[in-house]
Every structure is written in structure tokens, then in C-alpha cells.
Write a protein that holds these residues in place. Structure first.
Motif, PDB file in Angstrom:
ATOM      1  N   PRO A 242       0.813  -1.230   0.000  1.00 33.80           N
ATOM      2  CA  PRO A 242       0.000   0.000   0.000  1.00 33.80           C
ATOM      3  C   PRO A 242       0.839   1.270   0.000  1.00 33.80           C
ATOM      4  CG  PRO A 242      -0.067  -1.077   2.153  1.00 33.80           C
ATOM      5  CD  PRO A 242       0.604  -2.023   1.219  1.00 33.80           C
ATOM      6  N   VAL A 243       2.040   1.228   0.576  1.00 38.05           N
ATOM      7  CA  VAL A 243       2.904   2.414   0.598  1.00 38.05           C
ATOM      8  C   VAL A 243       3.357   2.766  -0.814  1.00 38.05           C
ATOM      9  CG1 VAL A 243       5.087   3.351   1.429  1.00 38.05           C
ATOM     10  CG2 VAL A 243       3.664   2.009   2.957  1.00 38.05           C
ATOM     11  N   LEU A 244       3.655   1.769  -1.624  1.00 38.70           N
ATOM     12  CA  LEU A 244       4.064   2.023  -2.999  1.00 38.70           C
ATOM     13  C   LEU A 244       2.935   2.639  -3.808  1.00 38.70           C
ATOM     14  CD1 LEU A 244       6.201  -1.162  -3.801  1.00 38.70           C
ATOM     15  CD2 LEU A 244       7.007   1.153  -3.342  1.00 38.70           C
ATOM     16  N   VAL A 245       1.706   2.232  -3.529  1.00 45.00           N
ATOM     17  CA  VAL A 245       0.562   2.844  -4.195  1.00 45.00           C
ATOM     18  C   VAL A 245       0.470   4.325  -3.829  1.00 45.00           C
ATOM     19  CG1 VAL A 245      -1.952   2.831  -4.398  1.00 45.00           C
ATOM     20  CG2 VAL A 245      -0.704   0.669  -4.317  1.00 45.00           C
ATOM     21  N   ILE A 246       0.626   4.630  -2.545  1.00 42.55           N
ATOM     22  CA  ILE A 246       0.607   6.019  -2.099  1.00 42.55           C
ATOM     23  C   ILE A 246       1.750   6.799  -2.736  1.00 42.55           C
ATOM     24  CG2 ILE A 246       0.844   7.527  -0.087  1.00 42.55           C
ATOM     25  CD1 ILE A 246      -1.829   6.113  -0.287  1.00 42.55           C
ATOM     26  N   LEU A 247       2.901   6.148  -2.872  1.00 44.97           N
ATOM     27  CA  LEU A 247       4.061   6.799  -3.476  1.00 44.97           C
ATOM     28  C   LEU A 247       3.759   7.221  -4.912  1.00 44.97           C
ATOM     29  CD1 LEU A 247       7.067   7.590  -3.441  1.00 44.97           C
ATOM     30  CD2 LEU A 247       7.601   5.239  -4.111  1.00 44.97           C
ATOM     31  N   VAL A 248       3.170   6.317  -5.674  1.00 46.59           N
ATOM     32  CA  VAL A 248       2.831   6.644  -7.061  1.00 46.59           C
ATOM     33  C   VAL A 248       1.744   7.713  -7.103  1.00 46.59           C
ATOM     34  CG1 VAL A 248       2.064   5.695  -9.262  1.00 46.59           C
ATOM     35  CG2 VAL A 248       3.482   4.316  -7.757  1.00 46.59           C
ATOM     36  N   PHE A 249       0.816   7.672  -6.145  1.00 41.97           N
ATOM     37  CA  PHE A 249      -0.236   8.677  -6.067  1.00 41.97           C
ATOM     38  C   PHE A 249       0.346  10.078  -5.854  1.00 41.97           C
ATOM     39  CE2 PHE A 249      -3.858   5.707  -5.287  1.00 41.97           C
ATOM     40  CZ  PHE A 249      -4.770   6.342  -6.108  1.00 41.97           C
ATOM     41  N   ARG A 250       1.480  10.166  -5.190  1.00 43.35           N
ATOM     42  CA  ARG A 250       2.068  11.459  -4.868  1.00 43.35           C
ATOM     43  C   ARG A 250       2.865  12.061  -6.020  1.00 43.35           C
ATOM     44  NH1 ARG A 250      -0.096  14.258  -1.243  1.00 43.35           N
ATOM     45  NH2 ARG A 250       1.844  15.451  -1.088  1.00 43.35           N
ATOM     46  N   ILE A 251       3.130  11.289  -7.060  1.00 44.92           N
ATOM     47  CA  ILE A 251       3.915  11.809  -8.174  1.00 44.92           C
ATOM     48  C   ILE A 251       3.225  12.988  -8.862  1.00 44.92           C
ATOM     49  CG2 ILE A 251       4.911  11.251 -10.419  1.00 44.92           C
ATOM     50  CD1 ILE A 251       5.490   8.471  -9.404  1.00 44.92           C
ATOM     51  N   PRO A 252       1.901  12.918  -9.171  1.00 42.07           N
ATOM     52  CA  PRO A 252       1.260  14.112  -9.760  1.00 42.07           C
ATOM     53  C   PRO A 252       1.363  15.339  -8.873  1.00 42.07           C
ATOM     54  CG  PRO A 252      -0.150  12.186 -10.007  1.00 42.07           C
ATOM     55  CD  PRO A 252       0.972  11.779  -9.115  1.00 42.07           C
ATOM     56  N   ALA A 253       1.190  15.158  -7.554  1.00 44.68           N
ATOM     57  CA  ALA A 253       1.324  16.297  -6.638  1.00 44.68           C
ATOM     58  C   ALA A 253       2.743  16.837  -6.632  1.00 44.68           C
ATOM     59  CB  ALA A 253       0.909  15.875  -5.232  1.00 44.68           C
ATOM     60  N   LEU A 254       3.714  15.943  -6.816  1.00 49.55           N
ATOM     61  CA  LEU A 254       5.115  16.369  -6.854  1.00 49.55           C
ATOM     62  C   LEU A 254       5.386  17.210  -8.099  1.00 49.55           C
ATOM     63  CD1 LEU A 254       7.856  16.036  -5.408  1.00 49.55           C
ATOM     64  CD2 LEU A 254       8.285  14.063  -6.867  1.00 49.55           C
ATOM     65  N   ILE A 255       4.831  16.798  -9.238  1.00 53.84           N
ATOM     66  CA  ILE A 255       4.997  17.562 -10.473  1.00 53.84           C
ATOM     67  C   ILE A 255       4.324  18.924 -10.343  1.00 53.84           C
ATOM     68  CG2 ILE A 255       4.490  17.642 -12.936  1.00 53.84           C
ATOM     69  CD1 ILE A 255       6.612  15.619 -12.262  1.00 53.84           C
ATOM     70  N   GLY A 256       3.108  18.931  -9.781  1.00 54.66           N
ATOM     71  CA  GLY A 256       2.412  20.199  -9.593  1.00 54.66           C
ATOM     72  C   GLY A 256       3.101  21.106  -8.598  1.00 54.66           C
ATOM     73  N   GLY A 257       3.638  20.523  -7.523  1.00 56.95           N
ATOM     74  CA  GLY A 257       4.332  21.322  -6.524  1.00 56.95           C
ATOM     75  C   GLY A 257       5.623  21.924  -7.033  1.00 56.95           C
ATOM     76  N   SER A 258       6.242  21.282  -8.020  1.00 61.13           N
ATOM     77  CA  SER A 258       7.485  21.815  -8.558  1.00 61.13           C
ATOM     78  C   SER A 258       7.274  23.157  -9.255  1.00 61.13           C
ATOM     79  CB  SER A 258       8.107  20.820  -9.541  1.00 61.13           C
ATOM     80  OG  SER A 258       7.274  20.627 -10.670  1.00 61.13           O
ATOM     81  N   VAL A 259       6.048  23.431  -9.716  1.00 57.19           N
ATOM     82  CA  VAL A 259       5.765  24.725 -10.347  1.00 57.19           C
ATOM     83  C   VAL A 259       5.973  25.850  -9.343  1.00 57.19           C
ATOM     84  CG1 VAL A 259       3.991  26.136 -11.444  1.00 57.19           C
ATOM     85  CG2 VAL A 259       4.148  23.700 -11.984  1.00 57.19           C
ATOM     86  N   VAL A 260       5.447  25.670  -8.129  1.00 56.20           N
ATOM     87  CA  VAL A 260       5.587  26.685  -7.084  1.00 56.20           C
ATOM     88  C   VAL A 260       7.041  26.793  -6.632  1.00 56.20           C
ATOM     89  CG1 VAL A 260       4.841  27.379  -4.777  1.00 56.20           C
ATOM     90  CG2 VAL A 260       3.225  26.274  -6.336  1.00 56.20           C
ATOM     91  N   ILE A 261       7.683  25.654  -6.439  1.00 58.48           N
ATOM     92  CA  ILE A 261       9.053  25.660  -5.937  1.00 58.48           C
ATOM     93  C   ILE A 261      10.006  26.276  -6.953  1.00 58.48           C
ATOM     94  CG2 ILE A 261      10.936  24.212  -5.092  1.00 58.48           C
ATOM     95  CD1 ILE A 261       8.454  24.508  -3.266  1.00 58.48           C
ATOM     96  N   GLU A 262       9.797  26.022  -8.222  1.00 62.22           N
ATOM     97  CA  GLU A 262      10.644  26.627  -9.247  1.00 62.22           C
ATOM     98  C   GLU A 262      10.514  28.142  -9.231  1.00 62.22           C
ATOM     99  OE1 GLU A 262       9.794  24.942 -13.021  1.00 62.22           O
ATOM    100  OE2 GLU A 262      10.372  22.906 -12.445  1.00 62.22           O
ATOM    101  N   THR A 263       9.312  28.634  -8.941  1.00 63.82           N
ATOM    102  CA  THR A 263       9.110  30.080  -8.865  1.00 63.82           C
ATOM    103  C   THR A 263       9.819  30.669  -7.652  1.00 63.82           C
ATOM    104  OG1 THR A 263       6.947  29.809  -9.930  1.00 63.82           O
ATOM    105  CG2 THR A 263       7.374  31.898  -8.824  1.00 63.82           C
ATOM    106  N   VAL A 264       9.738  29.973  -6.521  1.00 63.60           N
ATOM    107  CA  VAL A 264      10.380  30.463  -5.294  1.00 63.60           C
ATOM    108  C   VAL A 264      11.894  30.542  -5.473  1.00 63.60           C
ATOM    109  CG1 VAL A 264      10.834  29.933  -2.867  1.00 63.60           C
ATOM    110  CG2 VAL A 264       8.535  29.650  -3.792  1.00 63.60           C
TER     111      VAL A 264
END
Length: 319
Positions: A242-264
Motif C-alpha cells: 500500500p505504501v508504494l501505491v501512495i508513493l505513485v499517487f504522490r507523483i502528480p502532486a510532486l509535479i504540480g508542486g514543482s511549479v511553485v518551488i521553481e518560482t520560489v
């Protein structure tokens, strides 16, 4: 399984079309006129006939739906168009997109190792020092916004201590591109990693605790199996599914979060490119970068569905 994969892939097509049309229509509502970026103010006021002829030749007087499908057709043929400053969008994307994948990839790697490691140790040594500290850090990591974490890290490690640069990817006068890129990547990767570690740590700990309280773990211990083998062979392996499933689930959020972090951090990835284009009103770049980010997140969601179907036998793959 093949039918399931094909179905999920086909579902991505209308979703991408809807997203692209919403973004295209929304940008049209902003009232940005490409002619203003192509023609000088003097010509706009003195040669209105030529300006109108240019507008007609570019198809800007056509209905919105016609302009959208013309743009979409060009995209499907590999023509991403040009920004208002005259540069090729395809060449910009080819340079900037790998930087975003680099940032997200390192963050995913380090957060996986640290988050799962601390989570497993916290479960094995429940109510110990590592467990208490890990739970506090997990709450803080999820409660504090990522952009605020980035600003705090810049204040501490860049401004006060001067250990790491606060912007860019490589210094113009760098003698070693690899080592210089490491110092520039450290703070943005750390910022993204903190948020991911907080999520993975909690899931890994809770899942491992559930597994360790299972009957088959008690049976393994009653047979005299060494404790390390119980944790590694019976506990860790079953807790990771189940942890690996959660890990893959977090990849879209990681891509989206990189937009904000790149700006900062002024990191020259696709997220910063999109942000700068929004600020300057360069909507051809906004359209393409938004479509790329949306496609990346949909692909990640597709991977989540397939991965979940492979691990969970209750998923009906035939439908």
C-alpha cells in the motif's frame, strides 16, 4: 489487463481536450491581443488597415472554436508555435522540461528512501525517540506550505549562512557544472522532499504497525524465526504494497508542486517558464506549458491506476 490499460489510455484523450479548451478559452477572456506584441504602438495608431490585414492573415478574426482547433491541429503535427518574443516554444520546452524532471526525480528518490526508512523504524521502535520526533516532523511537514518552507530555507541557508545559492541552476562562472548544479539543486530538492517525506513517513509507519499486529507475524515469532527476518521478510514486504501505491499517487502532486518551488527558487524549469509567461501575458507559452503539465499529471494518474490494479486483486481489470 490489456483492456483495462487501453480503456484508461482512451479516457485521457477527452480529458486533455477539455483541459486544453478550458485553458484556451480562459486565456481568450483575458483580452490579450497578440497584435500588440507583434506591432509597434506607432503602427497600431497610424496603419490600422495593415494591422487589420495582419490580424485577418493570422486568423485572429475567426471564431474562437476555429482558432482552437487550428492551434490543436498544429500541436498534433508537432508545431508548438512561437512565443511573443519570437523564440520557438519547442526549443524552450526542450531545454526547460528536463530540469523539472530532474528536480522532481531527485525529490522522489530522496523522499522515498528517507520517508519509508523513518516510517519503518518508527513502527519497529514504537513510542521511542525516533517515533516521537518522526510524528512531530510529519505533522509539521504536511501543515506548513511548501513555498513557506522554501522561503525559510532561503533565509537560513542562503542569506544568513551563505551555504547554498537561492536561485538558478548553474552559476554563469561555474568551473564544475556537476558540483555547481548540486549546490543549486539542494534547497529546492530539500523543500519538495520535506513535504513528501511527511506523507510517506506516516503511511509507512501506520501500515507497518498494522502488519506487525497481524496473526501471521505472531505465528512467525512463535516459530522462533529471528526478529530481523520477521521484520524484513514478513513485515516490510507486506507493508510496502500500500505504501508504494501512495508513493505513485504522490507523483502528480510532486509535479504540480514543482511549479511553485521553481518560482520560489527561480529554478529554470517548465514551472517557472509558465509562471513568467502568465505574468508577461505570453499566452502561447502558457497554453503549451499547461498542456504539458496536464499531460504529465494524467500519465502519472494512469500509472497509479495500473499499479493499483496489479497489486490489488479486487480491482476488476476486465471492466
Amino acid at each position: 489487463m490489456l483492456k483495462f490499460i487501453i480503456k484508461k489510455l482512451l479516457m485521457m484523450i477527452p480529458m486533455l481536450l477539455v483541459i486544453s479548451f478550458i485553458v484556451y478559452y480562459g486565456l481568450q477572456l483575458t483580452g490579450i491581443d497578440p497584435i500588440n506584441f507583434m506591432v509597434s504602438p506607432e503602427m497600431l495608431s497610424s496603419n490600422k488597415e495593415n494591422v487589420e490585414a495582419l490580424r485577418e492573415s493570422l486568423g485572429l478574426n475567426d471564431p474562437l472554436i476555429v482558432q482552437y482547433f487550428r492551434w490543436l491541429g498544429n500541436i498534433l503535427h508537432g508545431d508548438l508555435g512561437y512565443s511573443f518574443d519570437g523564440s520557438s516554444i519547442a526549443s524552450v520546452i526542450a531545454v526547460r522540461l528536463p530540469y523539472t524532471f530532474e528536480l522532481a526525480g531527485y525529490s522522489l528518490l530522496f523522499s522515498t528512501i528517507i520517508g519509508i526508512g523513518i516510517g519503518i523504524i518508527s513502527a519497529v521502535r514504537q513510542n521511542g525517540i525516533i517515533d516521537y520526533v518522526g510524528r512531530v516532523l510529519a505533522v509539521l511537514g504536511q501543515a506548513v506550505p511548501q513555498f513557506l518552507v522554501g522561503i525559510i530555507l532561503i533565509q537560513i541557508f542562503s542569506i544568513k549562512l551563505g551555504w547554498f545559492p537561492a536561485s538558478n541552476r548553474v552559476s554563469p562562472d561555474a568551473t564544475s557544472a556537476f558540483s555547481d548544479a548540486f549546490f543549486h539543486l539542494f534547497l529546492p530538492v530539500l523543500t519538495l522532499t520535506i513535504g513528501m517525506v511527511a506523507v510517506l513517513m506516516r503511511y509507512a509507519r501506520n501500515t507497518m504497525l498494522d502488519v506487525l499486529n497481524s496473526d501471521y507475524i505472531k505465528t512467525a515469532r512463535s516459530k522462533g524465526i529471528p526478529e530481523w527476518k520477521v521484520y524484513l521478510k514478513h513485515g516490510f514486504r507486506n507493508a510496502m504494497k500500500p505504501v508504494l501505491v501512495i508513493l505513485v499517487f504522490r507523483i502528480p502532486a510532486l509535479i504540480g508542486g514543482s511549479v511553485v518551488i521553481e518560482t520560489v527558487f527561480s529554478y529554470p524549469g517548465i514551472g517557472l517558464t509558465m509562471t513568467n509567461a502568465i505574468v508577461s501575458g505570453d499566452y502561447p507559452v502558457v497554453l503549451v506549458t499547461t498542456l504539458i503539465i496536464a499531460a504529465t499529471m494524467l500519465i502519472c494518474s494512469f500509472m497509479v491506476d495500473v499499479f493499483n490494479a496489479l497489486l490489488d486483486p479486487r480491482v476488476r481489470l476486465g471492466e
